[in-house]
Design a protein around this motif. Structure first.
Motif, short mmCIF file in Angstrom:
data_model
loop_
_atom_site.label_atom_id
_atom_site.label_comp_id
_atom_site.label_asym_id
_atom_site.label_seq_id
_atom_site.Cartn_x
_atom_site.Cartn_y
_atom_site.Cartn_z
N LEU A 48 0.80 -1.22 0.00
CA LEU A 48 0.00 0.00 0.00
C LEU A 48 0.84 1.27 0.00
N VAL A 49 2.14 1.17 0.30
CA VAL A 49 3.00 2.35 0.25
C VAL A 49 3.87 2.25 -1.00
N GLY A 50 4.51 3.36 -1.36
CA GLY A 50 5.37 3.36 -2.54
C GLY A 50 5.23 4.65 -3.30
N LYS A 51 5.44 4.57 -4.62
CA LYS A 51 5.34 5.79 -5.42
C LYS A 51 4.82 5.48 -6.81
N GLU A 52 4.23 6.50 -7.41
CA GLU A 52 3.76 6.42 -8.80
C GLU A 52 4.37 7.61 -9.54
N THR A 53 5.02 7.33 -10.67
CA THR A 53 5.68 8.38 -11.45
C THR A 53 5.01 8.48 -12.82
N PHE A 54 4.80 9.72 -13.27
CA PHE A 54 4.11 9.98 -14.54
C PHE A 54 4.55 11.33 -15.07
N CYS A 55 4.05 11.71 -16.25
CA CYS A 55 4.43 12.99 -16.86
C CYS A 55 3.23 13.93 -16.90
N VAL A 56 3.53 15.24 -16.82
CA VAL A 56 2.49 16.27 -16.82
C VAL A 56 2.83 17.32 -17.86
N GLY A 57 1.83 17.73 -18.64
CA GLY A 57 1.98 18.89 -19.52
C GLY A 57 2.71 18.63 -20.82
N ALA A 58 2.78 19.69 -21.62
CA ALA A 58 3.38 19.62 -22.95
C ALA A 58 4.85 19.28 -22.90
N ALA A 59 5.55 19.74 -21.86
CA ALA A 59 6.99 19.48 -21.75
C ALA A 59 7.28 18.13 -21.09
N LYS A 60 6.23 17.35 -20.82
CA LYS A 60 6.38 16.02 -20.19
C LYS A 60 7.20 16.11 -18.90
N THR A 61 6.78 17.03 -18.02
CA THR A 61 7.45 17.23 -16.74
C THR A 61 7.22 16.02 -15.84
N LYS A 62 8.30 15.54 -15.21
CA LYS A 62 8.21 14.34 -14.37
C LYS A 62 7.55 14.67 -13.04
N ALA A 63 6.54 13.87 -12.68
CA ALA A 63 5.84 14.03 -11.41
C ALA A 63 5.81 12.68 -10.70
N THR A 64 5.92 12.72 -9.38
CA THR A 64 5.88 11.50 -8.58
C THR A 64 4.98 11.72 -7.37
N ILE A 65 4.06 10.78 -7.15
CA ILE A 65 3.25 10.80 -5.94
C ILE A 65 3.87 9.79 -4.98
#
Length: 179
Positions: A48-65
């Motif tokens: 149940l713990v950990g992280k999820e990484t994905f991209c946001v926006g036109a510049a494909k900015t890296k985001a991690t929850i």
């Protein structure tokens, strides 16, 4: 979206993006939405713990929850943008960008200058620009519809302040907003 546990608004050069996170602590489900569009869906995650990484926006900015257990069955959710906490990222961004919001021809426009590259974005699109040296600095020219626009860059004369950027539209100065 009954398992919605966190919502963040992230201002990037191409606009403000809404990130939503569903975490089913009984089903082990994780779902990430960016601007209402599903980016990640995982069912039956036993960890149940950990992280999820994905991209946001036109510049494909890296985001991690990041999903961390606080106590028992309580969880904390933090968002990182380009490896920095959202707060740190936004503080740094205010140093590297200028943002203006204006109303032209019954439409709202959000203009962003990326100071390091001198790229100009308007409502999510990178603008075609032309740079020009003038007596007291530089001007970066572009158009919004049939409106002449330019960003004037002049030295503040003070080392700590650096360069002052001003948006001029149809010979009127537009006030900057702080995001």
């Amino acid at each position: 979206m009954t398992d919605l546990v966190a919502v963040w608004d992230v201002a990037l050069s191409d606009g403000v993006h809404k990130i939503e996170f569903e975490h089913g602590t009984t089903s082990g489900k994780r779902v990430v939405y960016v601007d209402g569009k599903e980016e990640i869906r995982k069912e039956w995650m036993f960890k149940l713990v950990g992280k999820e990484t994905f991209c946001v926006g036109a510049a494909k900015t890296k985001a991690t929850i990041n999903i961390d257990a606080v106590s028992g069955f309580a969880y904390e959710y933090t968002l990182e943008i380009n490896g920095k906490s959202l707060k740190k990222y936004m503080e740094n961004r205010s140093k590297t960008t200028n943002t203006w919001v204006l109303h032209l021809d019954d439409e709202d426009f959000r203009v962003v200058l990326e100071k390091d590259t001198m790229d100009v974005w308007c409502n999510g699109k990178k603008m075609e620009t032309a740079g020009e040296f003038v007596d007291d600095g530089t001007e970066t020219h572009f158009s919004i519809g049939n409106h002449d626009c330019y960003i004037k860059a002049v030295s503040s004369g003070k080392r700590k302040e650096g360069i002052i950027h001003t948006l001029i539209v149809d010979n009127r100065e537009i006030p900057e907003i702080l995001e």
